[in-house]
Design an enzyme around this catalytic site. Structure first.
Site, PDB file in Angstrom:
ATOM      1  N   GLY A   1      -6.079  -0.707  -1.074  1.00 10.81           N
ATOM      2  CA  GLY A   1      -5.856   0.539  -0.359  1.00 10.81           C
ATOM      3  C   GLY A   1      -6.969   0.787   0.648  1.00 10.81           C
TER       4      GLY A   1
ATOM      5  N   ASP B   1       0.791  -1.227   0.000  1.00  8.06           N
ATOM      6  CA  ASP B   1       0.000   0.000   0.000  1.00  8.06           C
ATOM      7  C   ASP B   1       0.828   1.285   0.000  1.00  8.06           C
ATOM      8  OD1 ASP B   1      -2.356  -1.428   0.004  1.00  8.06           O
ATOM      9  OD2 ASP B   1      -2.573  -1.401   2.173  1.00  8.06           O
TER      10      ASP B   1
ATOM     11  N   ARG C   1      -1.097  -8.583  -5.523  1.00  9.34           N
ATOM     12  CA  ARG C   1      -0.024  -8.848  -4.561  1.00  9.34           C
ATOM     13  C   ARG C   1       0.783 -10.101  -4.876  1.00  9.34           C
ATOM     14  NH1 ARG C   1      -2.247  -7.720   0.424  1.00  9.34           N
ATOM     15  NH2 ARG C   1      -0.120  -7.933   1.116  1.00  9.34           N
TER      16      ARG C   1
END
Lengths: 340, 340, 340, 340
Positions: free
Chosen positions: B169, B126, B273
């Protein structure tokens, strides 16, 4: 009021994102019109200039190259500041954004000294400009080089070969350094650091002895210490002109002969400068473009946009173009721990 | 002498490059051995620890995830500093490298305060950690999100639709900001900045009126200003538990209803990710890994490696973990010029 | 009962997926064990053979190259069928899977004629094997070449240059044909079709006249009709040996001289054969691997797995290795409509 | 003489390459002009038609989506053959190329039966059309799904989770089958084959017991055998309408509950149908486009271009649209050997 914009020198992923950022911000915030100058300084000297409305920059930040075209024309050999002033006045151009590398920015600085209202945007695949932490294009070049080395490595491993990969970097080794670290190279050779053939062969043998296929990443401007006749021609090309083989092509047989490891070379060449820009480069280029039009509006002539940490700042073109940003010895030493 | 190393919290592209960098530098420069702790703090508490010789980190910097495994175990709920001290002593572990995000680093700081010899390596998709300009993983996440938006846009354009893309986020909007700029979004919605449904619909209509298919990029933690019952369940899941739809899924029908533009949503989720780290992340992670082992050798307990500009520095874990790095208003304003 | 498996000749994306498919199906359906033969026929002749349990093929279908290694050793120059029979008997190897191209499969056919229990799996980047519609590796090579041409084109357009891209294909032009169509080339030059320098220059000029940057894709084995001294050396290499430039490198200056268009060349080389296999190649290779182990169980010695339409079939190695699959004139004509 | 061309139904990578192939061949070989019909049958019914000269198709084969736009308008609900005949005559359109999936081709067949001069080009992400071995779009969809699963797998492995990935395929499981094989899935679930929750959990446990993170690939149209209330709503959406969770979202908690393995789901959705087409799809689509214009010139009304082996052939639209091409049991069995 209108602003001219040009791209000059070798093309680079991100140029279009600069243009788009500048044009949209100019249109929406400052109500200025843009004029697109074709093929760098050539278009300015020859008055080859077209309107560049917002709709013409639609969607271009994802495209490599430059919609304006580029060339290596030197403005000072073709009329200089006087001719440029004439064209700008005839076109009602009250400011100029020049996007380019060391040569272009040096020209822009000299033009600014002579009163031309110009702001620079730094562009270099090689990351060799001081006064900015990074420029757009470098990240894409490193990404392409890294992916290519990842590919080449599998063949080297299957055949128990050594692979020498030549990447861009005539004067500085930043692409080789970053791509070499990212791809896990067993040796990284750059113009800034003296390394002998014996050392290179030692790293290759160490890697081989641990069961690896040695991967050597070399910047095109590297010269092995003690190599003689570097610039001697390596044969004749199709027209009988002397032909200089690249450093990768020259190193491979020397490594093979000295170590007995079958060795091949690959030269990535223009692959590193074309195509879809990385997200990093698109963001940086867009920020540069919007900052450049602000600088024009504020009449910050003779400056250049620059990345410092995570901020976009304006720096003087004089300070920006006098020092080549080379790889510091400690950055190479940091990477060299992983060699062999 | 041996050093323990663990990865904790959500996985992140680049973790393996940190591990490899630390192990190789430890092996070649400092002659220390590494112990691999399995699944973060869990492995340390439960003494689930294996030797980690150099050959086990061969080639791993190109692989996503973490070879050590990870978990969200909190050491202070499972024996705390005392238990960790016992295990470290039993194993002859004279230092510890903890790689993780805000939670992990806060635990590391508290352990350091209680005398555990630990050094931190910041990890966050993030980009929400202050005291470092960037961390590895963020660039890969932005790249994946950008490529995904590039793909989704072509379908939106063919069908004249609006596309809402939800990216990671929860508390900060860095991924949305960067991917949104890179992909040329017509609106970027982040937790830090108040935006109403009316504004969002206005941008979508502006884009539509210019002939574009509106693209809205929204961070998962964004809440439209004035939205009520944000946390109200949107139905029941397969087990009859209240189910909370994502913000993208909730925004799409509201935009469609208000503007009449057919609107779809896509949630990128874990795609952001996993997988092969970008070259940028591999370089940064490798540098973090080699710097972390130096910090252990120098007994710089309670510090964390950090990127400042282009340099790797050590910062105090106290200062590093107290402030969330949010997107400043001016960075969003800079991007908002391109909206609509 | 155990089955030997080897990969021979140049490496190719998908080899590991064949190995994995064969080993897992052997383990789960037929309860046979596999022996991994290192570096092709060399390992079989020299008895360099290791057990290949299922856990060793875990996750390898995503990896380029071959975990078994490869070489160009010719079994008939090193003991032939007799030596191979000895090693197989000593190892208790009741069947053999040989994965390779035209040379390997010809050797396998001859060994089968001499009583060696062998089944073939076709492998060729070049797509030059008759008796199978496609083989794995070709799709990845075409994909890499196409992406590379997409990249190179942007630079050519920015600089108003012609770009000559040399791709693999010494005897057949399949990669050039497919990559050229996919990338929208203005000329595709292959060994099978006579084309003169004048025609090539004509296409380049047509493209230029329409405002395009001409892209010429050439297979390495192409020779312009009427070109003399093709095999004449183009200079000396680093060791003073005669050096033969590639066809791309030789064409570029000829096009530039004849048309006045600045022309550059790029040679993709080994990039086309390494790295992560495409999904298409992984599927085909996996199907070939599982079909090959079935053929061994059924003692279908002297056959080869093959793709016909969407089916995997067994064909006789004799018929499979006698005819080179060249590009038919009508396939090139079909593409040539798009030239210029 | 002019030919109309339209794209109808869901968008698909390769549509633009068909358009480009048809337009260029029409221009250069047959000297016919093209008319671009906007948004599928809607544009034909509403006479929303523009000239489509060669320069407008420049470079589009690399772009996803369709430059003509698309819609799901049914011509028979909007005037039918009579209205279409009127518009075609008014425009001087002597032939029509309709690019679309099962619905579009069925409409084309019916129009041909009523005397409209139409030729079809098959388009389906799902690969569900009989009478052609493959269509463009499918390879890109499989590639995107495979890359996505590769990414998701690393996170699953780091966290020791099971990952359920939902891919496209409402009625047929081709994308799931191919992407599942390519990505090495531990279970592939498709509409054509009955599988119970118990079997799925068994495969997940087997994979877990071998130390793997189980990866389950499921087509959106799969229903576990014995599942009740499949179509029961899973809650309410933002407007209080019943909301039906996808199959991936529904399977994940069931697997977690039954096996104790932490399980997450990801739905790839529109990512699979957008963006840059694969090289395979660009080649096939280009060949389809050039063959379609030939069929128009030869007045082969009521036929469709088709891939048979490596050849492009014309087949009757009647035979092409009556049978859905499902995954045969033996193809699934072939893959199921690798499960668990």
């Amino acid at each position: 009021m209108s602003i001219g914009i040009l791209t000059s020198g070798g093309d680079c992923p991100g140029l279009n994102a600069v243009i788009r950022g500048a044009v949209i911000k100019g249109d929406r915030i400052h109500q200025v019109e843009f004029l697109g100058i074709r093929d760098g300084w050539r278009g300015l000297i020859e008055d080859d200039i077209v309107p560049l409305p917002r709709r013409d920059v639609r969607g271009i930040s994802r495209a490599g190259g430059t919609i304006l075209g580029t060339s290596r024309t030197n403005p000072f050999e073709n009329g200089g500041a006087q001719r440029i002033r004439e064209v700008m006045e005839a076109r009602g151009m009250t400011g100029l954004i020049a996007i380019g590398g060391e040569g272009t920015l040096t020209a822009a600085r000299r033009l600014a000294d002579e009163g031309i209202p110009v702001v620079g945007v730094p562009k270099t695949i090689d990351n060799d400009l001081s006064a900015t932490d990074y420029t757009f294009g470098f990240d894409t070049a490193v990404s392409v080089a890294t992916e290519s080395i990842d590919r080449l490595r599998t063949t080297a491993e299957s055949h128990h070969r050594c692979m020498v990969v030549e990447v861009m970097g005539r004067h500085v080794g930043w692409i080789a350094l970053h791509a070499g670290i990212a791809a896990g190279a067993h040796a990284i050779l750059i113009p800034e650091v003296e390394v002998s053939i014996e050392q290179i062969c030692g790293w290759a043998e160490d890697a081989r002895d641990r069961g690896r296929a040695p991967v050597v990443v070399v910047a095109e401007g590297f010269v092995p210490s003690g190599e003689e006749q570097l610039h001697a021609p390596r044969g004749l090309d199709a027209f009988g002109r002397p032909r200089l083989g690249g450093i990768g092509e020259r190193l491979a047989p020397q490594i093979e002969q000295a170590t007995g490891i079958e060795t091949r070379s690959a030269t990535l060449g223009h692959l590193q400068r074309g195509g879809v820009p990385s997200a990093y480069d698109r963001v940086l280029a867009t920020r540069f473009g919007t900052a450049a039009v602000d600088a024009v509006i504020e009449k910050r002539w003779g400056t250049m946009v620059s990345l410092i940490g995570t901020d976009i700042e304006l720096v003087d073109l004089h300070s920006a173009t006098t020092v080549l940003k080379t790889v510091p010895q400690e950055r190479w030493d940091e990477a060299a721990i992983l060699f062999g």
